[in-house]
Every structure is written in structure tokens, then in C-alpha cells.
Design a protein around this motif. Structure first.
Motif, mmCIF file in Angstrom:
data_model
loop_
_atom_site.group_PDB
_atom_site.id
_atom_site.type_symbol
_atom_site.label_atom_id
_atom_site.label_comp_id
_atom_site.label_asym_id
_atom_site.label_seq_id
_atom_site.Cartn_x
_atom_site.Cartn_y
_atom_site.Cartn_z
ATOM 1 N N GLY A 81 0.806 -1.209 0.000
ATOM 2 C CA GLY A 81 0.000 0.000 0.000
ATOM 3 C C GLY A 81 0.843 1.264 0.000
ATOM 4 N N PRO A 82 0.183 2.425 -0.008
ATOM 5 C CA PRO A 82 0.918 3.696 0.018
ATOM 6 C C PRO A 82 1.835 3.766 1.238
ATOM 7 N N ASN A 83 3.039 4.198 1.025
ATOM 8 C CA ASN A 83 3.979 4.366 2.131
ATOM 9 C C ASN A 83 5.038 5.372 1.738
ATOM 10 N N GLY A 84 5.758 5.853 2.709
ATOM 11 C CA GLY A 84 6.832 6.787 2.407
ATOM 12 C C GLY A 84 7.466 7.336 3.661
ATOM 13 N N LEU A 85 8.468 8.150 3.472
ATOM 14 C CA LEU A 85 9.103 8.843 4.576
ATOM 15 C C LEU A 85 9.738 10.122 4.081
ATOM 16 N N ILE A 86 9.921 11.044 5.001
ATOM 17 C CA ILE A 86 10.492 12.354 4.708
ATOM 18 C C ILE A 86 11.665 12.567 5.648
ATOM 19 N N LEU A 87 12.797 12.996 5.094
ATOM 20 C CA LEU A 87 14.001 13.275 5.870
ATOM 21 C C LEU A 87 14.307 14.756 5.826
ATOM 22 N N ARG A 88 14.799 15.263 6.950
ATOM 23 C CA ARG A 88 15.420 16.585 6.952
ATOM 24 C C ARG A 88 16.682 16.510 7.800
ATOM 25 N N GLY A 89 17.770 16.993 7.225
ATOM 26 C CA GLY A 89 19.035 16.871 7.925
ATOM 27 C C GLY A 89 19.460 15.435 8.126
ATOM 28 N N GLY A 90 18.867 14.508 7.367
ATOM 29 C CA GLY A 90 19.154 13.089 7.513
ATOM 30 C C GLY A 90 18.258 12.378 8.506
ATOM 31 N N TYR A 91 17.584 13.129 9.367
ATOM 32 C CA TYR A 91 16.683 12.551 10.364
ATOM 33 C C TYR A 91 15.321 12.256 9.739
ATOM 34 N N ILE A 92 14.645 11.237 10.234
ATOM 35 C CA ILE A 92 13.272 10.972 9.818
ATOM 36 C C ILE A 92 12.357 11.953 10.537
ATOM 37 N N VAL A 93 11.581 12.704 9.778
ATOM 38 C CA VAL A 93 10.635 13.644 10.354
ATOM 39 C C VAL A 93 9.199 13.177 10.139
ATOM 40 N N ALA A 94 8.993 12.268 9.196
ATOM 41 C CA ALA A 94 7.662 11.702 8.963
ATOM 42 C C ALA A 94 7.837 10.344 8.297
ATOM 43 N N HIS A 279 15.528 3.095 -0.256
ATOM 44 C CA HIS A 279 15.524 4.171 -1.252
ATOM 45 C C HIS A 279 15.892 5.507 -0.607
ATOM 46 N N ALA A 280 15.399 5.738 0.606
ATOM 47 C CA ALA A 280 15.677 7.011 1.278
ATOM 48 C C ALA A 280 17.161 7.133 1.617
ATOM 49 N N ARG A 281 17.795 6.044 2.004
ATOM 50 C CA ARG A 281 19.243 6.094 2.249
ATOM 51 C C ARG A 281 19.984 6.443 0.958
ATOM 52 N N PHE A 282 19.571 5.821 -0.128
ATOM 53 C CA PHE A 282 20.200 6.132 -1.421
ATOM 54 C C PHE A 282 19.975 7.597 -1.783
ATOM 55 N N GLY A 283 18.751 8.086 -1.611
ATOM 56 C CA GLY A 283 18.476 9.483 -1.900
ATOM 57 C C GLY A 283 19.312 10.424 -1.051
ATOM 58 N N LEU A 284 19.504 10.073 0.220
ATOM 59 C CA LEU A 284 20.327 10.898 1.100
ATOM 60 C C LEU A 284 21.777 10.909 0.646
ATOM 61 N N ASN A 345 6.473 5.659 -8.132
ATOM 62 C CA ASN A 345 7.539 5.484 -7.155
ATOM 63 C C ASN A 345 8.506 6.645 -7.307
ATOM 64 N N VAL A 346 8.692 7.428 -6.257
ATOM 65 C CA VAL A 346 9.459 8.663 -6.380
ATOM 66 C C VAL A 346 10.453 8.802 -5.231
ATOM 67 N N ILE A 347 11.706 9.115 -5.577
ATOM 68 C CA ILE A 347 12.702 9.587 -4.612
ATOM 69 C C ILE A 347 12.928 11.055 -4.961
ATOM 70 N N TRP A 348 12.435 11.952 -4.118
ATOM 71 C CA TRP A 348 12.450 13.392 -4.409
ATOM 72 C C TRP A 348 13.460 14.085 -3.502
ATOM 73 N N VAL A 356 14.703 15.090 1.717
ATOM 74 C CA VAL A 356 14.634 13.895 0.879
ATOM 75 C C VAL A 356 13.317 13.214 1.221
ATOM 76 N N ALA A 357 12.521 12.921 0.216
ATOM 77 C CA ALA A 357 11.251 12.229 0.450
ATOM 78 C C ALA A 357 11.136 11.045 -0.491
ATOM 79 N N VAL A 358 10.624 9.961 0.024
ATOM 80 C CA VAL A 358 10.280 8.794 -0.787
ATOM 81 C C VAL A 358 8.783 8.607 -0.670
ATOM 82 N N VAL A 359 8.109 8.525 -1.801
ATOM 83 C CA VAL A 359 6.658 8.319 -1.800
ATOM 84 C C VAL A 359 6.352 7.209 -2.799
ATOM 85 N N ARG A 360 5.616 6.192 -2.336
ATOM 86 C CA ARG A 360 5.363 4.995 -3.138
ATOM 87 C C ARG A 360 3.867 4.828 -3.376
#
Length: 380
Positions: A81-94, A279-284, A345-348, A356-360
Motif C-alpha cells: 500500500g501507500p507508504n513513504g518517509l520524509i528526511l530533513r538533515g538526515g533525520y526521519i521527520v515523517a 531508497h531514502a538512504r540512497f536518496g540521502l 515510485n518517487v525519490i524526491w 529527501v522524500a520517498v513516496v510509493r
């Protein structure tokens, strides 16, 4: 007023077993704004069925192509299902949904191929991406008059006009493909057209992307998933759950060993299956200029090269989508860029806001709406 945080180019890097989460307020963002972005995603899920079948029962990747016994070449796995995460400064914020579940990635895999091309240059396996591919790949794929002048850059920019058949798929199967009008094709897709000289036409063509992948296999002399694992994914602390799956017929013999040539997408099945956290690690890593906790894993000059606009399609770099003219993401800064795969599928990556955001599995037309809410959630 929240405390203003000074964002630097080198801040926190998550360890393999621990990824710190910080509150939106601690990272200069709005909790309500991030909550709105997450809710927007879950209410704008991709219309694709989770088994990737169309109403007619065909795999969606080949639904606009003539039906043949060999139209799907690689494995197809039901999506989550839909999932994702948002990073700022490398930390997970969402973070929302199952971000550890490996899912088919579709054309976001192309951006991983671009990274491998940079490693080949750094290791001296490719002298320059402006050299003809035939200078370092002698497998017969670049000897014809149409193909002999094709450069690595042209393959990476999707301007090569390579002609041939690879893994049973002719290059013409993706002629006249317009990714701006639909997820995978257009009404005229697959209608052969006269070929042009290399470097004079931009066309999104998965046969040619797969030809680039085979060429990289020829120069590395090792399966590309192994190279990626050793050089990139293990050093950034990725899980062991991801896979890059070949087609059943995309195997070649190199130095006496049988090796898989992996596709740059999931057009005909197979491809990169990876969870959002990886994916988020790669994007970072890309966001940080190829460096990870004091180590240069990818040359910084290559990361810059990934973002150099293609002269005949300035919205495209080297297998990365650019926001030139704010055409891809109207609600985001022009400096942002993304790895994108159908589905969506997006690594933004937003350098201006250190995001850095990943949204699937978000509806394609809703990606900018999600990005808009993320950008608006930045308070300092």
C-alpha cells in the motif's frame, strides 16, 4: 517561533541499525503540514491494482503492446500500500505505511544504473562518458553504422537512437513513447519510425536502457547488483532485503561465468525490488554529494553530472528527472530533482530545504500536490 536550524551539507547519517526520528518542530517543520501531506498521499493512491493486472488480465507494463507468449520476461510481485518517509538533515521527520517492504520500483531503477555508470568512470573502466561505447564494449551491440558512434552520455540521457533487439524486444517497441501523457506509453507507441543520428532525439526507451545495463555489465565483469551492494548499499547501511531481478532470458557468459543482466525498470517484469527506507538512504547519499559519514562512495563531480540538463530535454539529466523551469514539480524549487518510476515510485530531493522524500504508489497526477504540502510544511 521555532528555533531556526542552520542546515549544513554534512549533518546526521543514520547507522545501519538505528535511524533517529526527530519531531517536526525540532527540524523546523510543521507537524500539521506533514500530517496533511501523509493524508494526501493515502487518499491519492495509485489506481494500479496491487497485482499489476489490468481489467483484461494483462500485466500493466505490456498492456499497450501486442500480446505475445513472451511479453512478460521477469517476475512480477504484488505491491503493498501507500507508504513513504520524509528526511530533513538526515533525520526521519515523517514516516507512514510499511516502508521496509521491498516493492517493485519500476523506472526509479534507472537512477541506480546512472550511479553505477559513475562508479565505472571513477574506476577507469570508462575513460569518459563522451567516448563511444564501442571503445570499451566489444560484444557486437555497437558495431553497426547506426550504433557505432553512440556515447555513454547518449545512452544515459536517452538520446542514443540505438537500433537492435535485446532480450527479444526490438528498440522499436518503445518508439513514439510519450511518458508525459501516460504512465507507460502513448497511442502511437510501438510504431516504427525512421531513426535519427545519435544525440538528436530524446525518447524514453527501455530497450536502450537495458542495452546500457548490459554494457555496464561488460565493463564491470560482475553482476551489477553485486557491484551496487558492495560499493553503495552496504556502506550506507541498507537492508539485505532488496533484490534486482533479471529477465529469464537476460543471462550472458563473461569470463567463463554465467551472469544476469538486470533491467533498468519493470516494463517487462523483473527489476529492482526495494523498500522505501533503503531508497531514502540512497536518496540521502545523492543529496550529500555521494559522501556518507566521511567516505566518498560516489565522486561529487559525478553527482553534479547527474543533474546536468540534457540539451534536447532540459527536464532530464543522466537518468534523473530535473525541475528545469519547474515543469516536473511546479510547487517546488527549480533545484529539486527526482528518481521516478511508474506507479508512482518517487525519490524526491530538495537541496534548498535539505529534504529527501520517498513516496510509493501515489497517483501520478497527484505527485506535485504531495510535494507542495511538504514544501509548505517547512517553517525555518
Amino acid at each position: 517561533m521555532p528555533r531556526r536550524i542552520q542546515w549544513g551539507p554534512m549533518t546526521y547519517y543514520p547507522s545501519r541499525d538505528d535511524w533517529q526520528v526527530k519531531s517536526p518542530a525540532a527540524l523546523g517543520m510543521s507537524a500539521d503540514g506533514l500530517r496533511a501531506a501523509m493524508e494526501y498521499h493515502t487518499t491519492h493512491e495509485s489506481s494500479w491494482r496491487r497485482d499489476f493486472l489490468t481489467a483484461s488480465g494483462r500485466y500493466i507494463g505490456v498492456a499497450d503492446e501486442p500480446e505475445t507468449p513472451d511479453d512478460v520476461l521477469g517476475p512480477v510481485h504484488e505491491r503493498g500500500g501507500p507508504n513513504g518517509l520524509i528526511l530533513r538533515g538526515g533525520y526521519i521527520v515523517a514516516e507512514w505505511g510499511d516502508t521496509r517492504r521491498p516493492d517493485m520500483t519500476f523506472s526509479a531503477a534507472k537512477s541506480y544504473l546512472a550511479t553505477l555508470a559513475g562508479l565505472a568512470v571513477a574506476r577507469g573502466l570508462i575513460r569518459s562518458i563522451d567516448d563511444p561505447v564501442r571503445d570499451s564494449v566489444r560484444d557486437g551491440g555497437f558495431e553497426s553504422p547506426q550504433n557505432r558512434a553512440i556515447t555513454w552520455r547518449q545512452l544515459l540521457q536517452q538520446t542514443s537512437e540505438w537500433q537492435g533487439t535485446l532480450w527479444g524486444k526490438p528498440d522499436s517497441i518503445d518508439h513514439n513513447r510519450d511518458v508525459g501523457k501516460s504512465e507507460l506509453g502513448a497511442a502511437q507507441k510501438g510504431q516504427p519510425r525512421p531513426l535519427r543520428p545519435p544525440g538528436t532525439l530524446w525518447e524514453y526507451n527501455d530497450v536502450r536502457v537495458n542495452r546500457l545495463s548490459l554494457a555496464l555489465l561488460q565493463v564491470f565483469r560482475r553482476p551489477l547488483p553485486e557491484v551496487l551492494k558492495d560499493a553503495v548499499m552496504d556502506p550506507i547501511g541498507a537492508s539485505s532485503d532488496w533484490e534486482w531481478q533479471p529477465y529469464r532470458n537476460s543471462w550472458v557468459e563473461i569470463d567463463g561465468a554465467r551472469m544476469p543482466s538486470v533491467p533498468g525498470g519493470s516494463h517487462w517484469g523483473g527489476g529492482l525490488c526495494m523498500g522505501s527506507r533503503d531508497h531514502a538512504r540512497f536518496g540521502l547519499l545523492i543529496h550529500r554529494g555521494g559522501r556518507w559519514d566521511g567516505r566518498e562512495l560516489i565522486p561529487g563531480a559525478w553527482v553534479d553530472e547527474l543533474r546536468r540538463p540534457c540539451p534536447i530535454n532540459p527536464e532530464y539529466g543522466l537518468f534523473w528527472w530535473l525541475n528545469t523551469g519547474r515543469a516536473q514539480f511546479p510547487s517546488a524549487p527549480e533545484s529539486c530533482y527526482a528518481a521516478k518510476g511508474a506507479g508512482s515510485n518517487v525519490i524526491w530531493i530538495d537541496p534548498d530545504h535539505d529534504l529527501v522524500a520517498v513516496v510509493r504508489w501515489i497517483d501520478k497526477e497527484s505527485v506535485d500536490g504531495f510535494v507542495k504540502l511538504v514544501v509548505e510544511s517547512v517553517r525555518s
